[in-house]
Design a protein around this motif. Structure first.
Motif, PDB file in Angstrom:
ATOM      1  N   UNK A 106       0.835  -1.203   0.000  1.00  0.00           N
ATOM      2  CA  UNK A 106       0.000   0.000   0.000  1.00  0.00           C
ATOM      3  C   UNK A 106       0.866   1.248   0.000  1.00  0.00           C
ATOM      4  N   UNK A 107       0.616   2.140  -0.943  1.00  0.00           N
ATOM      5  CA  UNK A 107       1.197   3.481  -0.935  1.00  0.00           C
ATOM      6  C   UNK A 107       0.115   4.431  -0.432  1.00  0.00           C
ATOM      7  N   UNK A 108       0.391   5.059   0.698  1.00  0.00           N
ATOM      8  CA  UNK A 108      -0.578   5.939   1.351  1.00  0.00           C
ATOM      9  C   UNK A 108      -0.256   7.392   1.011  1.00  0.00           C
ATOM     10  N   UNK A 109      -1.110   8.011   0.216  1.00  0.00           N
ATOM     11  CA  UNK A 109      -1.022   9.449  -0.042  1.00  0.00           C
ATOM     12  C   UNK A 109      -1.998  10.112   0.930  1.00  0.00           C
ATOM     13  N   UNK A 110      -1.493  10.664   2.040  1.00  0.00           N
ATOM     14  CA  UNK A 110      -2.387  11.142   3.114  1.00  0.00           C
ATOM     15  C   UNK A 110      -2.965  12.513   2.785  1.00  0.00           C
ATOM     16  N   UNK A 111      -3.980  12.524   1.954  1.00  0.00           N
ATOM     17  CA  UNK A 111      -4.556  13.787   1.480  1.00  0.00           C
ATOM     18  C   UNK A 111      -5.266  14.470   2.641  1.00  0.00           C
ATOM     19  N   UNK A 112      -4.576  15.439   3.259  1.00  0.00           N
ATOM     20  CA  UNK A 112      -5.103  16.120   4.438  1.00  0.00           C
ATOM     21  C   UNK A 112      -5.034  17.630   4.312  1.00  0.00           C
ATOM     22  N   UNK A 113      -3.957  18.132   3.695  1.00  0.00           N
ATOM     23  CA  UNK A 113      -3.713  19.571   3.614  1.00  0.00           C
ATOM     24  C   UNK A 113      -3.508  19.970   2.163  1.00  0.00           C
ATOM     25  N   UNK A 114      -4.302  20.920   1.666  1.00  0.00           N
ATOM     26  CA  UNK A 114      -4.196  21.367   0.286  1.00  0.00           C
ATOM     27  C   UNK A 114      -2.982  22.269   0.100  1.00  0.00           C
ATOM     28  N   UNK A 115      -2.611  22.508  -1.179  1.00  0.00           N
ATOM     29  CA  UNK A 115      -1.469  23.370  -1.477  1.00  0.00           C
ATOM     30  C   UNK A 115      -1.623  24.754  -0.866  1.00  0.00           C
ATOM     31  N   UNK A 116      -2.861  25.246  -0.799  1.00  0.00           N
ATOM     32  CA  UNK A 116      -3.094  26.572  -0.245  1.00  0.00           C
ATOM     33  C   UNK A 116      -3.159  26.590   1.272  1.00  0.00           C
ATOM     34  N   UNK A 117      -3.061  25.415   1.909  1.00  0.00           N
ATOM     35  CA  UNK A 117      -3.055  25.338   3.360  1.00  0.00           C
ATOM     36  C   UNK A 117      -4.371  24.899   3.971  1.00  0.00           C
ATOM     37  N   UNK A 118      -5.414  24.761   3.164  1.00  0.00           N
ATOM     38  CA  UNK A 118      -6.717  24.367   3.686  1.00  0.00           C
ATOM     39  C   UNK A 118      -6.699  22.915   4.142  1.00  0.00           C
ATOM     40  N   UNK A 119      -7.349  22.634   5.283  1.00  0.00           N
ATOM     41  CA  UNK A 119      -7.436  21.275   5.798  1.00  0.00           C
ATOM     42  C   UNK A 119      -8.546  20.538   5.061  1.00  0.00           C
ATOM     43  N   UNK A 120      -8.205  19.388   4.464  1.00  0.00           N
ATOM     44  CA  UNK A 120      -9.140  18.634   3.634  1.00  0.00           C
ATOM     45  C   UNK A 120      -9.776  17.462   4.368  1.00  0.00           C
TER      46      UNK A 120
END
Length: 275
Positions: A106-120
């Motif tokens: 498993x490759x975990x891409x922890x999509x949590x913080x956007x490039x602009x800094x917003x919490x996803x």
């Protein structure tokens, strides 16, 4: 006749991007370009374009479970990845299914913080990733803000990046790739900490472009593809860096905002990014 399921197959577990630049759309384009057949479990659907995300809806847990069952019942998945997982409930659903089925590393891409800094992702969802999903991963690929959140430390320089990577590895991830694109330096430095405790840096010149939508999805998908094709972890990561660098350098003019990468740009060559 070739043996059934002998062709390398991958799985992406994430949300859609109706604009085609990120999420499952970017994952499947990348995996196809890298020579693997991609399958998908859709966790959420977005209304999205290069200008932003207008709306999204997480799917019913039953349908997500059925997707996992369907993939397991017919395909031989050699490697998989996660992307945007919506909320804590859906992270837990994914964790349960990854424990139930063998889909390779498993490759975990922890999509949590956007490039602009917003919490996803909510705080509860982030904690579920930290406590449950990280320990299932063969590789985790946070950007700098995500690494700061996972490791609970501030990253201002390369020493801080290495410290954060070691803290994340202690959570259970076998290998860690911290992407340096959020730094303000003219050179992008990505850190790789491997399972054997060795580490190395990948460097590239920063490209002056806003067309970088889907960068994290793309590099993680390229790595997954190479793992499915039999590469070792270091070789797969170096390939992923080359692939995404080519996709950023050779832009395509699509949309009016933060445009997508050029997933057709990669031309096989040497791995030239290791320091």
């Amino acid at each position: 006749m070739s043996e059934i399921n002998s062709f390398p197959q991958t799985l992406t577990i994430a949300g859609t991007d109706s604009g085609g630049g990120a999420g499952i759309m970017a994952d499947m384009k990348t995996m196809q370009e890298c020579g693997a057949f991609s399958t998908a479990v859709i966790v959420a659907v977005t209304a999205q374009n290069t200008l932003g995300v207008q709306d999204f809806q997480a799917l019913d847990p039953k349908l997500i479970n059925e997707q996992f069952s369907s993939i397991n019942g017919d395909f031989k998945i050699r490697a998989c990845k996660t992307g945007m997982l919506a909320d804590a409930e859906h992270v837990s659903i994914v964790v349960d299914n990854l424990k139930k089925y063998d889909f390779g590393p498993l490759v975990l891409d922890p999509v949590m913080i956007a490039k602009g800094g917003a919490q996803l992702l909510s705080d509860e969802g982030i904690n579920t990733i930290k406590n449950d999903l990280v320990k299932l991963s063969e590789l985790i690929t946070p950007n700098i803000p995500e690494a700061e959140r996972l490791a609970d430390c501030e990253i201002k320089n390369k020493d801080d990046m290495l410290l954060a990577a070691k803290k994340i590895k202690e959570m259970g991830a076998k290998n860690v790739l911290i992407k340096g694109g959020h730094s303000e330096s003219l050179e992008v430095n990505d850190l790789v900490l491997l399972d054997d405790e060795s580490h190395f840096w990948m460097k590239s010149k920063r490209v002056d472009t806003i067309r970088t939508h889907g960068t994290g999805d793309t590099i993680s998908s390229a790595i997954v593809s190479r793992l499915a094709l039999g590469d070792d972890m270091k070789s797969a990561i170096l390939y992923g860096k080359d692939f995404v660098e080519a996709a950023i350098k050779n832009t395509i003019q699509v949309g009016h905002g933060h445009g997508p990468l050029n997933h057709w740009a990669y031309n096989a060559g040497g791995n030239n990014n290791e320091i």
